[in-house]
Every structure is written in C-alpha cells, then in structure tokens.
Design an enzyme around this catalytic site. Sequence first.
Site, PDB file in Angstrom:
ATOM      1  N   CYS A  90     -47.845  50.635 -57.945  1.00  0.00           N
ATOM      2  CA  CYS A  90     -47.384  52.029 -57.879  1.00  0.00           C
ATOM      3  C   CYS A  90     -45.893  52.076 -58.206  1.00  0.00           C
ATOM      4  O   CYS A  90     -45.104  51.331 -57.622  1.00  0.00           O
ATOM      5  CB  CYS A  90     -47.635  52.580 -56.476  1.00  0.00           C
ATOM      6  N   CYS A  93     -43.964  53.234 -54.773  1.00  0.00           N
ATOM      7  CA  CYS A  93     -43.870  52.450 -53.528  1.00  0.00           C
ATOM      8  C   CYS A  93     -44.209  50.973 -53.720  1.00  0.00           C
ATOM      9  O   CYS A  93     -44.196  50.209 -52.763  1.00  0.00           O
ATOM     10  CB  CYS A  93     -44.775  53.047 -52.457  1.00  0.00           C
ATOM     11  N   CYS A 156     -52.247  57.163 -54.853  1.00  0.00           N
ATOM     12  CA  CYS A 156     -51.839  55.955 -54.131  1.00  0.00           C
ATOM     13  C   CYS A 156     -52.071  56.184 -52.635  1.00  0.00           C
ATOM     14  O   CYS A 156     -51.624  57.192 -52.082  1.00  0.00           O
ATOM     15  CB  CYS A 156     -50.361  55.668 -54.409  1.00  0.00           C
ATOM     16  N   CYS A 159     -48.418  56.150 -50.660  1.00  0.00           N
ATOM     17  CA  CYS A 159     -47.365  57.179 -50.807  1.00  0.00           C
ATOM     18  C   CYS A 159     -47.896  58.469 -51.416  1.00  0.00           C
ATOM     19  O   CYS A 159     -47.124  59.390 -51.649  1.00  0.00           O
ATOM     20  CB  CYS A 159     -46.203  56.638 -51.634  1.00  0.00           C
ATOM     21  N   CYS A 179     -58.715  56.505 -65.332  1.00  0.00           N
ATOM     22  CA  CYS A 179     -57.834  56.946 -66.413  1.00  0.00           C
ATOM     23  C   CYS A 179     -56.451  57.179 -65.786  1.00  0.00           C
ATOM     24  O   CYS A 179     -56.241  58.179 -65.101  1.00  0.00           O
ATOM     25  CB  CYS A 179     -58.410  58.229 -66.995  1.00  0.00           C
TER      26      CYS A 179
HETATM   27 ZN   LIG Z   1     -47.455  54.487 -53.964  1.00  0.00          ZN
END
Ligand SMILES: [Zn+2]
Length: 192
Positions: A90, A93, A156, A159, A179
């Site tokens: 990510c 984060c 995610c 976060c 995707c």
């Molecule tokens: Zn994240």
Amino acid sequence: MARLLRALGRLPFRAVPGRAVRCRADSGGLRARSGPGDAGSLTKRGPTLSKSEWQKKLTPEQFHVTREKGTEPPFSGIYLNNKESGMYHCVCCDSPLFSSWSVVNVWHSSEKKYCSGTGWPSFSEAHGTSGSDESNTGILRRVDTSLGPARMEVVCKQCEAHLGHVFPDGPGPAGQRFCINSVALTFKPRKR
Ligand SMILES: [Zn+2]
C-alpha cells in the site's frame, strides 16, 4: 476464611477496569477520523491520518486515487507491465497487499500478476489468500454503487486506501481479476 473469600471475590472486579481502560485507549486514537459508533470495528486498523496529513504524505495523484476513490488513466500506471517478482505494498501505509507470485510447493510457484489487457495491473488473488479465505490478506471488499451497477471495491484493510475493484472475469478456478491502480502501490522486488 471469610476474609480470604472476599479478597478472591474482588479480584475479577479489579481486573475489569484495567481492560476497559485499554479498550478506550485503543479506540481513542481512531475516533477523530472515524467518528463515534464504529470505533469498535476498527481495532485492527493501523495509523490513520487527517485529510491534510494524507495530502502532505502523498502526491496529488496518489491522494486522489487512494483517499478520493479516483482511477488512474488506463495504460498509464508504472506497474502495468512490471514482470519482476516481488511484493506490491500500500502506498499509504506500506501494508503488503499483492504478490506477483505465490508458492505452490517447494518446486513450483504460481504467477498471480497477469496481463488482462484492460490497462491496469491485474492480480488473480490478494497476498495471503488461502482458497477462498481472505481473512489473512491486507485487503477488504466493499460494495461500490457510485457508477450505478454494483461493483466490488478493494480497499487496504489497514488504512482504508482505495486500491481498485475486483471483477469475476479473471483466470484460474477462482476466476477473479483484481484491477488495481499503480499509484496506490509501491513495488518491492523479491530478495534473491
Ligand atoms: Zn494502506
């Protein structure tokens, strides 16, 4: 004896306030952004930032895609044609989200990133998927009706960054296509 029983009887009551204080401390840090009422469901989430803090941390494009549910233009992402082995994290984060491969057994690994021809990096499963169980992955699915017909948004888990969507037209027995926007990811090559 009676004094001993009274002392023992008090023990659980002494322990309970300690736990309650810890729970309040856990949810207190999340309340500013998520508001009251849903803090209990956020206990596993990581650090959260305010809108202005995310804007300082991210580029304008990263902010638009991850915090405002934007979409990068097709065929524009830097990871679209990346064929290196490694992990996609990510961008907000650093949580590990998608691997380009997964180990099948000691002799064989299976590619999880593939070319779908749609213009966005595509994965057949999230890192940590076990069969159809995604409880150990870094992602969550959410129904998204912002464009009319319901789509499945991928965010995610740590976060809540918007990552992209998952569609039921992927390869293999699971038939899934994650995707994902390149700007929502940071790639770390596999250590050799
Ligand atoms: Zn994240």
